[in-house]
Design an enzyme around this catalytic site. Structure first.
Site, short mmCIF file in Angstrom:
data_model
loop_
_atom_site.label_atom_id
_atom_site.label_comp_id
_atom_site.label_asym_id
_atom_site.label_seq_id
_atom_site.Cartn_x
_atom_site.Cartn_y
_atom_site.Cartn_z
N GLY A 11 0.83 -1.22 0.00
CA GLY A 11 0.00 0.00 0.00
C GLY A 11 0.85 1.26 0.00
O GLY A 11 1.86 1.32 0.70
N ARG A 72 1.49 -4.86 -5.76
CA ARG A 72 1.63 -6.17 -5.14
C ARG A 72 2.04 -7.09 -6.28
O ARG A 72 1.58 -6.92 -7.40
CB ARG A 72 0.33 -6.60 -4.49
CG ARG A 72 -0.05 -5.66 -3.35
CD ARG A 72 -0.95 -6.26 -2.30
NE ARG A 72 -0.88 -5.47 -1.09
CZ ARG A 72 -1.57 -4.34 -0.87
NH1 ARG A 72 -2.40 -3.88 -1.78
NH2 ARG A 72 -1.42 -3.69 0.26
N SER A 73 2.94 -8.00 -6.01
CA SER A 73 3.46 -8.84 -7.09
C SER A 73 3.36 -10.31 -6.74
O SER A 73 4.10 -10.80 -5.89
CB SER A 73 4.93 -8.45 -7.35
OG SER A 73 5.52 -9.38 -8.22
N ASP A 103 5.07 -5.68 6.26
CA ASP A 103 5.57 -7.03 6.62
C ASP A 103 5.83 -7.92 5.40
O ASP A 103 6.86 -8.56 5.30
CB ASP A 103 4.51 -7.80 7.41
CG ASP A 103 4.31 -7.24 8.78
OD1 ASP A 103 4.40 -6.02 8.91
OD2 ASP A 103 4.05 -8.04 9.69
N THR A 126 2.97 2.11 6.44
CA THR A 126 1.54 1.75 6.35
C THR A 126 0.77 2.68 7.27
O THR A 126 1.23 2.97 8.38
CB THR A 126 1.27 0.30 6.78
OG1 THR A 126 -0.13 0.15 7.04
CG2 THR A 126 1.99 -0.11 8.05
N ASP A 128 -1.87 1.97 8.83
CA ASP A 128 -2.48 1.24 9.96
C ASP A 128 -1.59 1.26 11.21
O ASP A 128 -2.07 0.95 12.31
CB ASP A 128 -2.75 -0.22 9.57
CG ASP A 128 -3.92 -0.34 8.62
OD1 ASP A 128 -4.56 0.69 8.33
OD2 ASP A 128 -4.19 -1.47 8.16
N ASP A 130 0.66 -0.83 12.10
CA ASP A 130 0.55 -2.16 12.71
C ASP A 130 1.73 -3.08 12.37
O ASP A 130 1.56 -4.28 12.21
CB ASP A 130 -0.77 -2.83 12.30
CG ASP A 130 -0.84 -3.07 10.80
OD1 ASP A 130 0.03 -2.55 10.07
OD2 ASP A 130 -1.76 -3.77 10.36
N ARG A 155 -18.22 17.52 12.56
CA ARG A 155 -18.69 18.11 13.82
C ARG A 155 -19.39 19.45 13.57
O ARG A 155 -20.40 19.75 14.19
CB ARG A 155 -17.52 18.29 14.79
CG ARG A 155 -17.92 18.87 16.14
CD ARG A 155 -16.71 19.11 17.00
NE ARG A 155 -16.09 17.86 17.39
CZ ARG A 155 -16.55 17.05 18.33
NH1 ARG A 155 -17.64 17.37 18.98
NH2 ARG A 155 -15.92 15.94 18.63
N GLY A 171 -8.13 0.28 9.19
CA GLY A 171 -7.59 -0.49 10.31
C GLY A 171 -8.34 -1.79 10.44
O GLY A 171 -9.30 -1.89 11.19
N ARG A 172 -7.91 -2.80 9.66
CA ARG A 172 -8.63 -4.07 9.63
C ARG A 172 -8.44 -4.82 10.95
O ARG A 172 -9.37 -5.28 11.55
CB ARG A 172 -8.15 -4.91 8.45
CG ARG A 172 -9.28 -5.62 7.77
CD ARG A 172 -8.85 -6.13 6.42
NE ARG A 172 -8.50 -5.07 5.50
CZ ARG A 172 -7.51 -5.13 4.60
NH1 ARG A 172 -6.79 -6.20 4.47
NH2 ARG A 172 -7.28 -4.12 3.80
N GLY A 186 -12.40 14.18 20.21
CA GLY A 186 -13.49 14.28 21.19
C GLY A 186 -14.69 13.44 20.83
O GLY A 186 -15.83 13.83 21.09
N ALA A 187 -14.46 12.26 20.23
CA ALA A 187 -15.60 11.41 19.85
C ALA A 187 -16.25 10.82 21.09
O ALA A 187 -15.59 10.53 22.08
CB ALA A 187 -15.13 10.29 18.92
N GLU A 223 -12.50 -0.11 10.76
CA GLU A 223 -13.22 -0.88 9.74
C GLU A 223 -13.32 -2.37 10.05
O GLU A 223 -14.24 -3.05 9.60
CB GLU A 223 -12.58 -0.69 8.36
CG GLU A 223 -11.20 -1.30 8.26
CD GLU A 223 -10.57 -1.20 6.87
OE1 GLU A 223 -11.29 -1.22 5.88
OE2 GLU A 223 -9.32 -1.10 6.82
P1 ADP Z 1 2.82 -5.28 2.70
O1 ADP Z 1 4.26 -5.13 2.35
O2 ADP Z 1 2.13 -3.97 2.79
O3 ADP Z 1 2.63 -6.18 3.91
P2 ADP Z 1 1.91 -7.44 0.96
O4 ADP Z 1 1.74 -8.40 2.08
O5 ADP Z 1 0.89 -7.37 -0.10
O6 ADP Z 1 2.08 -5.94 1.45
O7 ADP Z 1 3.33 -7.79 0.29
C1 ADP Z 1 3.83 -7.00 -0.78
C2 ADP Z 1 4.55 -7.90 -1.78
O8 ADP Z 1 5.67 -8.54 -1.14
C3 ADP Z 1 3.73 -9.05 -2.33
O9 ADP Z 1 2.90 -8.64 -3.39
C4 ADP Z 1 4.82 -9.99 -2.81
O10 ADP Z 1 5.33 -9.58 -4.06
C5 ADP Z 1 5.92 -9.79 -1.77
N1 ADP Z 1 5.89 -10.88 -0.78
C6 ADP Z 1 5.13 -10.98 0.33
N2 ADP Z 1 5.37 -12.13 1.00
C7 ADP Z 1 6.32 -12.77 0.27
C8 ADP Z 1 7.00 -14.04 0.42
N3 ADP Z 1 6.74 -14.84 1.46
N4 ADP Z 1 7.90 -14.39 -0.53
C9 ADP Z 1 8.15 -13.58 -1.58
N5 ADP Z 1 7.55 -12.39 -1.76
C10 ADP Z 1 6.65 -11.98 -0.86
#
Ligand code: ADP
Length: 333
Positions: A11, A72-73, A103, A126, A128, A130, A155, A171-172, A186-187, A223
């Site tokens: 993101g 994302r890949s 992560d 991120t 979030d 988190d 408000r 924030g899942r 002040g919610a 959310e």
């Molecule tokens: P974030 O980095 O925000 O946690 P994602 O979990 O979607 O987002 O991870 C981003 C990208 O990192 C994925 O689209 C993928 O290309 C790569 N990725 C995530 N986990 C792995 C993994 N275990 N091995 C290889 N590539 C990974």
């Protein structure tokens, strides 16, 4: 000194562009040649890797999102595509990467490092907030300020009618954005995954407040919260109408929270994160994440960062408990 590249993965957040600017400038300062990778790991695989200069970062400090694009890949999960990514980096003489992401991105990079020896430093990014092991993730302050502007605006109009406004933040699994926003806006209600709540208590309190003259309510909900399997935002809108007798409206802030002009704090954090990331890569930190904990920057291993789930600061939760869990409901005598 060699070639170094930067990419954004997962993101996007506001603060990435200031990070790119600092990356180019500090790389040159350190005698490195900076490269941009467009579209995250997809760009590594497809060789969207280009040298970066001052002109590329001119004027971007004020802009949200990321000039590089993010992605994302699925392909990066496959060894043969990671091999292709490695071949592309080798062709450009790049052996160091700065990765803005979460992560998942760091886990992918760690695998890549162990397969190829390409060094990396992750920058937690991120809204979030988190990611385990860091108190702060790039983009959070801008997101909080956007929520603040929205709640303040709501408000203003809330006071004009007898209404309840239910505002849903991102924030899942983590209620950080919702909780900090509730405390600073002040919610009257805040529902997050980390805090128990009892609608009866809210109901008792609101009846007393209405009798004392209250004519609007603001509720902030993360959310991810569900009530009996139904999205809490929808349940609470209904609850205000039926239980409290107030006309009620939902506002889902959604992606507005992701963008916008980066705040001073996010620009400063981008500057610091990138500086420490490059310094780490030029010293012994070959595969780490630069974290910000207790007002200090430290390099942490991927296992430390991705090994356990992020826990919302217990001290912050304790501060909020009397208002949003016990609903102590102080009223004037
Ligand atoms: P974030 O980095 O925000 O946690 P994602 O979990 O979607 O987002 O991870 C981003 C990208 O990192 C994925 O689209 C993928 O290309 C790569 N990725 C995530 N986990 C792995 C993994 N275990 N091995 C290889 N590539 C990974």
């Amino acid at each position: 000194m060699g070639n170094i590249a930067i990419l954004c993965s997962g993101g996007d957040v506001s603060g990435m562009n200031p990070a790119l600017k600092r990356f180019v400038e500090y790389s040159f300062e350190k005698g490195l040649t900076p490269y941009f990778v467009y579209h995250g790991y997809e760009g590594l695989i497809d060789d969207k890797i280009v040298p970066a200069g001052f002109k590329d970062v001119s004027g971007i400090i004020t802009r949200g999102g990321t000039k590089l694009g993010s992605a994302r890949s699925k392909r990066f999960m496959e060894p043969e595509y990671r091999r292709q990514a490695y071949e592309n980096l080798k062709k450009h003489g790049i052996d160091k990467l700065v990765v803005l992401g979460g992560d998942g991105s760091f886990r992918g990079m760690d695998k890549f490092y162990h397969e190829t020896g390409i060094q990396f430093c992750g920058i937690p990014s991120t809204i979030d907030n988190d990611i385990n092991g860091t108190d702060y993730c790039l983009g959070v302050d801008t997101a909080l300020n956007i929520i603040k502007h929205s709640v303040d605006a709501i408000r203003d109009t809330a006071g004009a009618f007898r209404r309840a406004f239910v505002i849903e933040t991102m924030g899942r699994d983590c209620g950080y954005l919702a909780l900090v926003s509730a405390m600073t806006s002040g919610a009257e209600m805040c529902l997050i995954p980390e805090l128990e709540y009892d609608l009866e208590r809210y109901s008792d309190c609101y009846r007393k407040q209405i009798a004392a003259g209250r004519d609007y309510f603001i509720a902030i909900i993360a959310e991810g919260v569900k009530i009996n399997g139904v999205k809490a935002t929808d349940v609470i809108v209904d609850w205000f109408e039926k239980e409290i007798g107030f006309e009620s409206r939902a506002t889902v802030l959604g992606h507005t929270q992701r963008g916008g002009n980066p705040t001073v704090y996010d620009r400063l954090m981008a500057y610091k994160f990138v500086t420490y990331a490059i310094d780490g890569l030029l010293s012994e930190h070959t595969h780490s994440v630069i974290c910000y904990t207790k007002s200090h920057f430290t390099y942490k291993s991927i296992d430390e960062v991705t090994g356990s789930r992020y826990q919302l600061d217990p001290a912050l939760l304790d501060l909020a408990r009397s208002e949003y869990q016990q609903v102590l409901c102080p009223l004037p005598l």
